[in-house]
Design an enzyme around this catalytic site. Structure first.
Site, PDB file in Angstrom:
ATOM      1  N   GLN B 124     -68.211  48.739-114.034  1.00 31.10           N
ATOM      2  CA  GLN B 124     -69.535  48.333-113.568  1.00 31.10           C
ATOM      3  C   GLN B 124     -70.272  49.575-113.068  1.00 31.10           C
ATOM      4  O   GLN B 124     -69.868  50.175-112.078  1.00 31.10           O
ATOM      5  CB  GLN B 124     -69.353  47.308-112.444  1.00 31.10           C
ATOM      6  CG  GLN B 124     -70.626  46.773-111.857  1.00 31.10           C
ATOM      7  CD  GLN B 124     -70.333  45.873-110.659  1.00 31.10           C
ATOM      8  OE1 GLN B 124     -69.178  45.595-110.353  1.00 31.10           O
ATOM      9  NE2 GLN B 124     -71.365  45.444-109.972  1.00 31.10           N
ATOM     10  N   GLY B 125     -71.322  49.948-113.761  1.00 32.64           N
ATOM     11  CA  GLY B 125     -72.081  51.146-113.381  1.00 32.64           C
ATOM     12  C   GLY B 125     -73.395  50.784-112.720  1.00 32.64           C
ATOM     13  O   GLY B 125     -74.462  50.882-113.326  1.00 32.64           O
ATOM     14  N   SER B 127     -73.918  51.346-108.807  1.00 29.97           N
ATOM     15  CA  SER B 127     -74.207  52.210-107.653  1.00 29.97           C
ATOM     16  C   SER B 127     -74.493  53.646-108.078  1.00 29.97           C
ATOM     17  O   SER B 127     -73.963  54.133-109.076  1.00 29.97           O
ATOM     18  CB  SER B 127     -73.017  52.216-106.699  1.00 29.97           C
ATOM     19  OG  SER B 127     -72.673  50.908-106.348  1.00 29.97           O
ATOM     20  N   GLU B 242     -69.199  38.864-108.500  1.00 28.44           N
ATOM     21  CA  GLU B 242     -68.465  39.705-107.563  1.00 28.44           C
ATOM     22  C   GLU B 242     -68.380  39.056-106.180  1.00 28.44           C
ATOM     23  O   GLU B 242     -67.405  39.211-105.469  1.00 28.44           O
ATOM     24  CB  GLU B 242     -69.175  41.063-107.478  1.00 28.44           C
ATOM     25  CG  GLU B 242     -68.385  42.124-106.754  1.00 28.44           C
ATOM     26  CD  GLU B 242     -68.918  43.524-107.045  1.00 28.44           C
ATOM     27  OE1 GLU B 242     -70.023  43.628-107.619  1.00 28.44           O
ATOM     28  OE2 GLU B 242     -68.241  44.496-106.678  1.00 28.44           O
ATOM     29  N   SER B 369     -72.170  45.481 -98.901  1.00 28.07           N
ATOM     30  CA  SER B 369     -71.375  45.548 -97.670  1.00 28.07           C
ATOM     31  C   SER B 369     -71.532  44.286 -96.821  1.00 28.07           C
ATOM     32  O   SER B 369     -72.465  43.509 -96.998  1.00 28.07           O
ATOM     33  CB  SER B 369     -71.788  46.757 -96.845  1.00 28.07           C
ATOM     34  OG  SER B 369     -73.061  46.510 -96.277  1.00 28.07           O
ATOM     35  N   GLU B 371     -72.562  44.088 -93.896  1.00 24.25           N
ATOM     36  CA  GLU B 371     -73.850  44.080 -93.192  1.00 24.25           C
ATOM     37  C   GLU B 371     -74.966  43.566 -94.106  1.00 24.25           C
ATOM     38  O   GLU B 371     -75.839  42.817 -93.667  1.00 24.25           O
ATOM     39  CB  GLU B 371     -74.201  45.490 -92.698  1.00 24.25           C
ATOM     40  CG  GLU B 371     -73.350  45.983 -91.534  1.00 24.25           C
ATOM     41  CD  GLU B 371     -71.943  46.396 -91.945  1.00 24.25           C
ATOM     42  OE1 GLU B 371     -71.688  46.639 -93.145  1.00 24.25           O
ATOM     43  OE2 GLU B 371     -71.070  46.474 -91.058  1.00 24.25           O
TER      44      GLU B 371
END
Ligand SMILES: Cc1cc2nc3c(=O)[nH]c(=O)nc-3n(C[C@H](O)[C@H](O)[C@H](O)COP(=O)(O)OP(=O)(O)OC[C@H]3O[C@@H](n4cnc5c(N)ncnc54)[C@H](O)[C@@H]3O)c2cc1C
Lengths: 336, 393
Positions: B124-125, B127, B242, B369, B371
């Site tokens: 998975q590209g 980020s 995900e 994340s 958060e």
């Protein structure tokens, strides 16, 4: 499922969210009128014959409004009579389903055998004993129905911090149990306890999570209108994240509750674990809620403290978190 | 809990298969990268053949079309038998599957889904160094030249990219307008000229993720999923996988892996230590709650109910429980877990609790994340106001 939505809708209409802890006597009449005392009573005994899910849905709504009506001990008392073979069983069932109140006690009893078959001691944790015609109590010889007006029986209120409920001791002083009102013998007591305890745990868990949801809603609403530093405090991420954490933990505990409610084979320990998680989550939510309300959270006028008081009492009912966590750990160790 | 008869039958069937074929000694046999890839491919192939690799795929694929209850049985048994998790094919069987299944053209689906079962692996590209939590800030550029996009830029933290055949690639095709609007979703062959991969060392010593450098990489326009500039919506399908879809397998695997904590309690003679039993019991209930909420999530999804934030709740519940799981194991394991031992790739199964503990951060950071999930829950579910963004240039 339709039944369940109908029940929830009816409960929300009868007990609207904007009125917390409506008057007890009036609520009790309403509860009886709507047939909720009969929810778990089989149809052949004149009840509605509904399952644990229906019952939990009602307790959830009762938690949401911090109901003052002692529906949980009433249902447990009724189920204890249901499981018995006392001579006047059907008569009792009819009376209890119709609105007379005979609660099961929710804390241990310390009853001493007296002389010549009499009993003395205290049965703890009887909710609203002042309106009870009898109390279902675990005595040394088994479960019994104890009429509150029998000689040697009195009730003593034990004022509690939880303002939404009333708790009593049933005090026995030379009371002679009526053999016709013995619901079990000594041997049958454990079986009855094990049959009723899961019901009690799931009911309390539902009460906790209904209330936790209401406390979270109230807190989020307040955070949206309370302004400091030129903006609603709900805009501060440090606070938003705390609200999100409350939501996450409530959602997980709720998923576990419904899972166990729908699983007729869930063990006593599994139900105790669901209650423990629910009560812990409820307590955590109310602690956060008071903090996020600031000063007003400590005032008597603002209702948020009432949630916290109920949470802390719920934690003590049917065994502590320590007890159930330990049992859960022990059982998981045995099977894995 | 006892199963219904049909589940009982499946459970015995899976158990019988595992009794005969569960890999043993795979931890020792997958400590180098080549060995890891070999053992993973081998186990994946055998699970495909047995019909247990893709129970969540549609029934038109061998081994697919399983009910939720059946899937749970399979995941639980795999974990109980201490089988390796399919780390290498995880992105393929979940994220690539979900994206292709929900968003791709019939031709793309027909071409790629069967190949996954033959062992083709995806990474998975998404980020980039400057676009993590703020994923829509990606800068990798794609310019259309005739039938191809010419791509330049850099991706980072791409799990297993060094072993992957294909890549789910997010690129920018326009930079005017809202930043989400200029994103396009491409399927990239990792062997295309101009693609280079540099593995990154993780804190536990593995090289599990990698950087991908893209230098004038030509990707056919036919490999685009959805329309040009509409890739953000497609990316949501990948992310939803995900954050939600994968978590039933992971949760039930964690449920099964509680036996590793139980084994430690026995090994160290803590069977009567009430404090430890309490902590263990609390963890068990926490994991049961995670399983329950993952169930509920997938159950709802099947019935077409999914609110924004639901997947975030599931993900955060799981990632917190995983940290608690690893931490209790680490505590019970004592000093032994502090000695560096050869470990395998993996998450809650490396054979060393310190490594598992370090790995447990993967889920509180990866896939958005903790958060960021909290922001989603607070703003989109609890309807709390967003912070002013005056400082954004
Ligand atoms: C083990 C692992 C595997 C991964 N695999 C892949 C992969 O296969 N493919 C891929 O594309 N990516 C992958 N990632 C990348 C992952 O999606 C990102 O790491 C993640 O989205 C966080 O981005 P970042 O690392 O840039 O951290 P940053 O975004 O820089 O965040 C740093 C810290 O700031 C916090 N933060 C940032 N913005 C906010 C905000 N608005 N509010 C509150 N807090 C904020 C974060 O929560 C974090 O604590 C992987 C990551 C890990 C750890």
């Amino acid at each position: 499922m339709i039944e369940l939505n109908e029940l929830t809708d009816a409960a929300q209409k009868a007990f609207p969210a904007d009125s917390l802890s409506p008057g007890r006597d009036e609520s009790w009449r309403l509860v009886a009128e709507m047939g909720w005392l009969m929810v778990r009573l089989p149809e052949e005994d004149g009840g509605l014959g509904l399952d644990r899910e229906a019952s939990a849905a009602i307790h959830f709504e009762m938690g949401r409004v911090l109901a003052t009506t002692p529906l949980i001990p009433a249902q447990l008392g009724l189920q204890a009579v249901l499981a018995s073979t006392i001579p006047a069983r059907s008569d009792w069932l009819e009376r209890l389903a119709g609105g007379e109140y005979a609660p099961l006690h929710m804390l241990p009893a310390s009853v001493l055998n007296g002389t010549k078959g009499t009993l003395s001691g205290t049965v703890g944790g009887v909710f609203d004993a002042d309106m009870a015609v009898a109390v279902v109590a675990k005595l040394p010889d088994g479960y019994a129905l104890i009429p509150t007006d029998a000689p040697g029986v009195s009730v003593v209120e034990r004022p509690i911090w939880d303002t939404s409920r009333r708790l009593f001791d049933l005090v026995l002083d030379g009371y002679t149990p009526d053999p016709d009102l013995m619901l079990t013998d000594e041997a049958g007591a454990q079986a009855l306890h094990d049959a009723l305890a899961p019901e009690a745990h799931l009911a309390i868990a539902a009460d906790c999570l209904g209330a936790a949801n209401a406390a979270l809603d109230m807190t989020v609403e307040y955070m949206k209108v309370r302004r400091q530093f030129d903006r609603p405090i709900a805009m501060f991420q440090a606070l938003k994240h705390r609200a999100a954490d409350m939501k996450i933990r409530i959602a997980a505990a709720e998923a576990l509750l419904w899972n166990r409610v729908r699983d007729p084979e869930a063990t006593l320990t599994q139900c105790g674990a669901a209650k423990t998680l629910a009560a812990e989550v409820f307590a955590y939510v109310t602690e956060e809620a008071i903090q996020l309300h600031g000063g007003i959270g400590l005032t008597d006028e603002h209702p948020i403290h009432r949630f916290m008081k109920r949470a802390m009492l719920n934690l003590q009912l049917c065994g502590s978190s320590d007890l159930w966590n330990e049992r859960t750990g022990r059982e998981a160790l045995e099977v894995s | 809990m006892t199963d219904k008869p049909d589940l009982e039958a499946l459970r015995s069937e899976v158990r019988a298969f595992l009794a005969a074929e569960a890999p043993t000694g795979w931890r020792d046999a997958s400590r180098t990268q080549d060995d890891f890839v070999r053992t993973q491919r081998d186990w994946f192939g055998r699970l495909v053949k047995a019909g247990y690799a893709i129970p969540h795929w549609p029934a038109s694929f061998p081994g697919g079309g399983r009910s939720l209850a059946e899937q749970k049985v399979i995941y639980e048994e795999l974990a109980k038998a201490d089988c390796p998790r399919l780390l290498l094919s995880f992105v393929s069987t979940y994220h690539a599957f979900a994206t292709l299944h929900e968003c791709a053209s019939d031709e793309q689906r027909a071409q790629y889904l069967p190949r996954i079962l033959e062992g083709e692996t995806w990474c998975q590209g998404f980020s980039e160094p400057g676009a993590g939590s703020d994923l829509a800030a990606i800068k990798t550029r794609a310019e259309r030249k005739g039938d191809v996009y010419v791509v330049n830029g850099q991706k980072v933290w791409s799990t297993m990219a060094q072993f992957a055949d294909k890549c789910l690639l997010l690129v920018r095709t326009a930079s005017d307008g809202p930043k989400q609007a200029g994103i396009t979703y491409l399927l990239m062959d990792m062997k295309t000229p101009g693609v280079s991969v540099r593995p990154i060392h993780q804190i536990q010593g593995d090289e599990e993720f990698a950087e991908i450098f893209l230098d004038n990489v030509e990707i056919p326009v036919s490999e685009r999923v959805g329309e040009e500039g509409k890739g953000w919506a497609v990316a949501q399908a990948t992310l939803a996988s995900e954050r939600g879809l994968t978590l039933m397998e992971l949760s039930y695997r964690m449920r099964g892996a509680l036996s590793r904590v139980a084994a430690l309690i026995r090994e160290h003679g803590h069977e009567e230590d009430r404090g430890i039993l309490r902590d263990f019991g609390e963890l068990v209930t926490q994991v049961d709650a995670v399983c329950a909420i993952a169930d509920q999530f997938l159950d709802n999804r099947i019935r077409g109910i999914e609110r924004i934030g639901d997947a975030s709740i599931v993900k955060n519940s799981y990632s917190r429980a995983l940290r608690a799981y690893a931490k209790l194991g680490l505590r019970l394991g004592g000093i032994a877990e502090q000695y560096i031992a050869p470990i395998t790739f993996g998450d809650l199964n490396t054979g060393n609790w310190m490594a598992d503990f370090m790995n447990s951060y993967a889920w509180t950071i990866a896939g958005g994340s903790e958060e960021v999930q909290r922001n989603i829950i607070a703003e989109r579910m609890l309807d709390m106001p967003r912070e002013p963004r005056a400082w954004v240039a």
